[in-house]
Design a protein around this motif. Sequence first.
Motif, PDB file in Angstrom:
ATOM      1  N   VAL A  40       0.840  -1.196   0.000  1.00  0.00           N
ATOM      2  CA  VAL A  40       0.000   0.000   0.000  1.00  0.00           C
ATOM      3  C   VAL A  40       0.876   1.247   0.000  1.00  0.00           C
ATOM      4  O   VAL A  40       1.772   1.381   0.817  1.00  0.00           O
ATOM      5  CB  VAL A  40      -0.919   0.013   1.247  1.00  0.00           C
ATOM      6  N   THR A  41       0.607   2.140  -0.956  1.00  0.00           N
ATOM      7  CA  THR A  41       1.318   3.409  -0.994  1.00  0.00           C
ATOM      8  C   THR A  41       0.549   4.422  -0.159  1.00  0.00           C
ATOM      9  O   THR A  41      -0.616   4.683  -0.416  1.00  0.00           O
ATOM     10  CB  THR A  41       1.433   3.921  -2.446  1.00  0.00           C
ATOM     11  N   PRO A  42       1.201   5.000   0.850  1.00  0.00           N
ATOM     12  CA  PRO A  42       0.506   5.995   1.654  1.00  0.00           C
ATOM     13  C   PRO A  42       0.227   7.259   0.845  1.00  0.00           C
ATOM     14  O   PRO A  42       1.029   7.658   0.004  1.00  0.00           O
ATOM     15  CB  PRO A  42       1.468   6.273   2.812  1.00  0.00           C
ATOM     16  N   VAL A  43      -0.907   7.878   1.101  1.00  0.00           N
ATOM     17  CA  VAL A  43      -1.356   9.033   0.321  1.00  0.00           C
ATOM     18  C   VAL A  43      -1.567  10.228   1.234  1.00  0.00           C
ATOM     19  O   VAL A  43      -2.089  10.101   2.331  1.00  0.00           O
ATOM     20  CB  VAL A  43      -2.693   8.701  -0.397  1.00  0.00           C
ATOM     21  N   PHE A  44      -1.165  11.401   0.758  1.00  0.00           N
ATOM     22  CA  PHE A  44      -1.479  12.661   1.410  1.00  0.00           C
ATOM     23  C   PHE A  44      -2.191  13.551   0.408  1.00  0.00           C
ATOM     24  O   PHE A  44      -1.880  13.539  -0.779  1.00  0.00           O
ATOM     25  CB  PHE A  44      -0.220  13.371   1.920  1.00  0.00           C
ATOM     26  N   VAL A  45      -3.147  14.331   0.895  1.00  0.00           N
ATOM     27  CA  VAL A  45      -3.947  15.204   0.044  1.00  0.00           C
ATOM     28  C   VAL A  45      -3.627  16.657   0.374  1.00  0.00           C
ATOM     29  O   VAL A  45      -3.711  17.058   1.535  1.00  0.00           O
ATOM     30  CB  VAL A  45      -5.458  14.939   0.240  1.00  0.00           C
ATOM     31  N   PHE A  46      -3.262  17.423  -0.632  1.00  0.00           N
ATOM     32  CA  PHE A  46      -3.044  18.858  -0.479  1.00  0.00           C
ATOM     33  C   PHE A  46      -4.294  19.586  -0.942  1.00  0.00           C
ATOM     34  O   PHE A  46      -4.752  19.367  -2.057  1.00  0.00           O
ATOM     35  CB  PHE A  46      -1.842  19.311  -1.328  1.00  0.00           C
ATOM     36  N   ASP A  47      -4.838  20.430  -0.109  1.00  0.00           N
ATOM     37  CA  ASP A  47      -6.050  21.174  -0.426  1.00  0.00           C
ATOM     38  C   ASP A  47      -5.662  22.598  -0.811  1.00  0.00           C
ATOM     39  O   ASP A  47      -5.511  23.481   0.034  1.00  0.00           O
ATOM     40  CB  ASP A  47      -6.985  21.167   0.783  1.00  0.00           C
ATOM     41  N   ARG A  48      -5.487  22.831  -2.100  1.00  0.00           N
ATOM     42  CA  ARG A  48      -5.059  24.144  -2.572  1.00  0.00           C
ATOM     43  C   ARG A  48      -6.126  25.214  -2.352  1.00  0.00           C
ATOM     44  O   ARG A  48      -5.801  26.375  -2.147  1.00  0.00           O
ATOM     45  CB  ARG A  48      -4.674  24.077  -4.045  1.00  0.00           C
ATOM     46  N   ALA A  49      -7.385  24.832  -2.381  1.00  0.00           N
ATOM     47  CA  ALA A  49      -8.446  25.811  -2.150  1.00  0.00           C
ATOM     48  C   ALA A  49      -8.343  26.384  -0.737  1.00  0.00           C
ATOM     49  O   ALA A  49      -8.431  27.596  -0.542  1.00  0.00           O
ATOM     50  CB  ALA A  49      -9.814  25.171  -2.360  1.00  0.00           C
ATOM     51  N   LYS A  50      -8.112  25.517   0.251  1.00  0.00           N
ATOM     52  CA  LYS A  50      -7.949  26.008   1.615  1.00  0.00           C
ATOM     53  C   LYS A  50      -6.661  26.815   1.758  1.00  0.00           C
ATOM     54  O   LYS A  50      -6.611  27.762   2.534  1.00  0.00           O
ATOM     55  CB  LYS A  50      -7.948  24.851   2.607  1.00  0.00           C
ATOM     56  N   LEU A  51      -5.640  26.436   1.008  1.00  0.00           N
ATOM     57  CA  LEU A  51      -4.396  27.205   1.034  1.00  0.00           C
ATOM     58  C   LEU A  51      -4.647  28.622   0.554  1.00  0.00           C
ATOM     59  O   LEU A  51      -4.243  29.595   1.196  1.00  0.00           O
ATOM     60  CB  LEU A  51      -3.328  26.541   0.153  1.00  0.00           C
ATOM     61  N   ILE A  52      -5.345  28.753  -0.546  1.00  0.00           N
ATOM     62  CA  ILE A  52      -5.624  30.081  -1.107  1.00  0.00           C
ATOM     63  C   ILE A  52      -6.515  30.874  -0.156  1.00  0.00           C
ATOM     64  O   ILE A  52      -6.306  32.071   0.053  1.00  0.00           O
ATOM     65  CB  ILE A  52      -6.262  29.946  -2.503  1.00  0.00           C
TER      66      ILE A  52
END
Length: 105
Positions: A40-52
């Motif tokens: 299993v490849t671990p996954v991280f999600v970047f939320d660019r909308a929240k960043l902006i």
Amino acid sequence: MDAKSQWLSTVLIAACLGCLGGWLAAQQQLQQPLERLNLVTPVFVFDRAKLIQSIPPNASQEQMAKIVDDWQGQAKKLSDAGYLVIDSTAVVAAPEDVYVRQAGR
């Protein structure tokens, strides 16, 4: 050999065999889950909308560039560590703990 030393050596041998048996049982029980975990490849999600949205409206270009560079640096570190990093626009559903939060929050 007196009775006390015989009893002590018997207890010591039994404790060693018990530890060895426990270790072997744990190895057997964990072997399949650990092999599955390696697939299993671990996954991280970047939320660019929240960043902006987190950038203050009066932020200078330098501040905005620093925030974006920090997030890109985080993504690079995670990628180098073997994680798959994706943008939140590609996510249909994900648990909250896989989202990367801005540092300091």
